[in-house]
Design a protein around this motif. Sequence first.
Motif, PDB file in Angstrom:
ATOM      1  N   GLY A   1      71.899  71.436  73.572  1.00 40.40           N
ATOM      2  CA  GLY A   1      72.116  72.534  74.498  1.00 40.40           C
ATOM      3  C   GLY A   1      70.996  72.663  75.513  1.00 40.40           C
ATOM      4  N   PHE A   2      69.751  72.399  75.088  1.00 40.92           N
ATOM      5  CA  PHE A   2      68.617  72.487  76.005  1.00 40.92           C
ATOM      6  C   PHE A   2      68.740  71.490  77.155  1.00 40.92           C
ATOM      7  CE2 PHE A   2      64.508  70.438  77.046  1.00 40.92           C
ATOM      8  CZ  PHE A   2      63.954  71.458  77.812  1.00 40.92           C
ATOM      9  N   PHE A   3      68.921  70.220  76.831  1.00 34.71           N
ATOM     10  CA  PHE A   3      69.007  69.199  77.892  1.00 34.71           C
ATOM     11  C   PHE A   3      70.230  69.415  78.779  1.00 34.71           C
ATOM     12  CE2 PHE A   3      66.214  66.915  74.873  1.00 34.71           C
ATOM     13  CZ  PHE A   3      65.206  66.561  75.750  1.00 34.71           C
ATOM     14  N   SER A   4      71.345  69.790  78.188  1.00 31.72           N
ATOM     15  CA  SER A   4      72.558  70.030  78.980  1.00 31.72           C
ATOM     16  C   SER A   4      72.363  71.195  79.937  1.00 31.72           C
ATOM     17  CB  SER A   4      73.742  70.314  78.054  1.00 31.72           C
ATOM     18  OG  SER A   4      73.959  69.249  77.169  1.00 31.72           O
ATOM     19  N   THR A   5      71.695  72.247  79.469  1.00 32.96           N
ATOM     20  CA  THR A   5      71.496  73.440  80.295  1.00 32.96           C
ATOM     21  C   THR A   5      70.555  73.166  81.459  1.00 32.96           C
ATOM     22  OG1 THR A   5      71.820  74.825  78.337  1.00 32.96           O
ATOM     23  CG2 THR A   5      70.814  75.869  80.250  1.00 32.96           C
ATOM     24  N   VAL A   6      69.502  72.404  81.216  1.00 40.55           N
ATOM     25  CA  VAL A   6      68.558  72.082  82.291  1.00 40.55           C
ATOM     26  C   VAL A   6      69.255  71.264  83.385  1.00 40.55           C
ATOM     27  CG1 VAL A   6      66.485  70.758  82.868  1.00 40.55           C
ATOM     28  CG2 VAL A   6      66.503  72.234  80.845  1.00 40.55           C
ATOM     29  N   VAL A   7      70.037  70.276  82.987  1.00 36.54           N
ATOM     30  CA  VAL A   7      70.768  69.460  83.969  1.00 36.54           C
ATOM     31  C   VAL A   7      71.785  70.310  84.714  1.00 36.54           C
ATOM     32  CG1 VAL A   7      72.355  67.517  84.250  1.00 36.54           C
ATOM     33  CG2 VAL A   7      70.422  67.330  82.671  1.00 36.54           C
ATOM     34  N   PHE A   8      72.521  71.144  83.984  1.00 37.62           N
ATOM     35  CA  PHE A   8      73.520  72.002  84.609  1.00 37.62           C
ATOM     36  C   PHE A   8      72.868  72.953  85.618  1.00 37.62           C
ATOM     37  CE2 PHE A   8      75.337  76.276  84.658  1.00 37.62           C
ATOM     38  CZ  PHE A   8      76.591  76.023  85.188  1.00 37.62           C
ATOM     39  N   GLY A   9      71.779  73.609  85.226  1.00 38.60           N
ATOM     40  CA  GLY A   9      71.107  74.551  86.126  1.00 38.60           C
ATOM     41  C   GLY A   9      70.618  73.889  87.389  1.00 38.60           C
ATOM     42  N   PHE A  10      70.100  72.670  87.274  1.00 35.30           N
ATOM     43  CA  PHE A  10      69.589  71.939  88.438  1.00 35.30           C
ATOM     44  C   PHE A  10      70.716  71.608  89.416  1.00 35.30           C
ATOM     45  CE2 PHE A  10      67.894  68.254  90.699  1.00 35.30           C
ATOM     46  CZ  PHE A  10      66.600  68.678  90.988  1.00 35.30           C
ATOM     47  N   ILE A  11      71.839  71.123  88.894  1.00 37.79           N
ATOM     48  CA  ILE A  11      72.979  70.748  89.743  1.00 37.79           C
ATOM     49  C   ILE A  11      73.672  71.984  90.312  1.00 37.79           C
ATOM     50  CG2 ILE A  11      75.225  69.596  89.761  1.00 37.79           C
ATOM     51  CD1 ILE A  11      74.159  67.726  87.579  1.00 37.79           C
TER      52      ILE A  11
END
Length: 451
Positions: free
Chosen positions: A273-283
Amino acid sequence: MSARRRRRAATEQEEEEEEEEAAEAGSDKEVDLEERLHEVDLRSDLDIPDVPPPTDSTPEILKRALSGLSARWKNWWIRGILSLAMISGFFLIIYLGSFMLMLLVLSIQVKCYHEIITIGYRVYHSYDLPWFRSLSWYFLLCVNYFFYGETVADYFATFVQRREQLQFLIRYHRFISFALYLTGFCMFVLSLVKKHYRLQFYMFAWTHVTLLITVTQSHLVIQNLFEGMIWFLVPISSVICNDITAYIFGFFFGRTPLIKLSPKKTWEGFIGGFFSTVVFGFIFSYFLAQHQYFVCPVEYNSETNRFVTECEPSELFQMKKYSVPPLFQAVLGWETVNMYPFQMHSFALSTFASLIGPFGGFFASGFKRAFKIKDFADTIPGHGGIMDRFDCQYLMATFVHVYITSFIRGPNPSKLLKQLLILQPEQQLSVYKTLKSHLVEKGILQPSLRG
């Protein structure tokens, strides 16, 4: 000498025996204390009556469609379908504008408050406390009147200036708010009943803690929204993304338990969830930063009686070129990259949403375990109550508000000008003379300039 030695040895033996007796007595006291504390814990648990389990609110059409699946996969499909429905409704409200988002926040706040207060009422329903539910809703109205009155005075100054009846309410807003709260306080004191004092004060504290959790946090959500819709959407979407992706990673790959309060939460889900959220927030930030509708502060236009989001985007939302660290140049093959500065801030927001935000959920899990309930309510099939979905959002809202005030927000000339226009003419003239004198001292204006 031998007699002295015998007496000394006898004395030392007596002292050792006394120390052993004291240690045994101390250990007995510790055991007694532990037993008493255990009895108190058991007595406290017994004092809490069982709360009726929530009813299954899943629509019949879904029950029939998923009847052939196991309970695990049935819950998966119900949660997934309802999640998509809620996300679609959320996008529709975003399209309708800022005012509808504010109404949504207010509605969620009231519902969350209702769910928490109802738990207290159900648990202690047999005591039939006088005025408890009425006073709870009265205090909710008082606190909302205070916070939303502050918002009106802060962001709708021009609108208020044109209406004399509102000027009186704004001028004495805090006194009126205090008088309303004081009335509720006196009503509570008058409602005290013999043999129920402790319970009534307990429920009084329950009400105020609930107000602190729901009303103040929702007020911060609206404050963030006025800074620009992007400060509202990115944090909320990051929490939602983290919740969904952590559930997916935990569902398919989860093996290692994360915390005892939430047995279904796993380290695999937490990290995924951490890595997915960081990528999602950036995009997601990249797409939002391109539109004035999302990045401009929300302001009220008194001439058209509408909220407007038109402005010259600040530096946070203007594309800039950044040098890629040497370590990543070999991997990416880029020496520079173009991006919005806000995307760097989105990393901080996403990190908090995925690493600290879940602790809001853990806190809620502990609360539910303390009162022997599975969910706050059964409002949303497969998800529980509204509070079950927004337990992390309130913690996130506080962080975003602190983040904006600490690292982003500077002096706001537009807001200051609105406040100056409310002043009396002689006060405005005094401000003008002071500002002129200051500019002359700084060498910005010539001393001979008149006006």
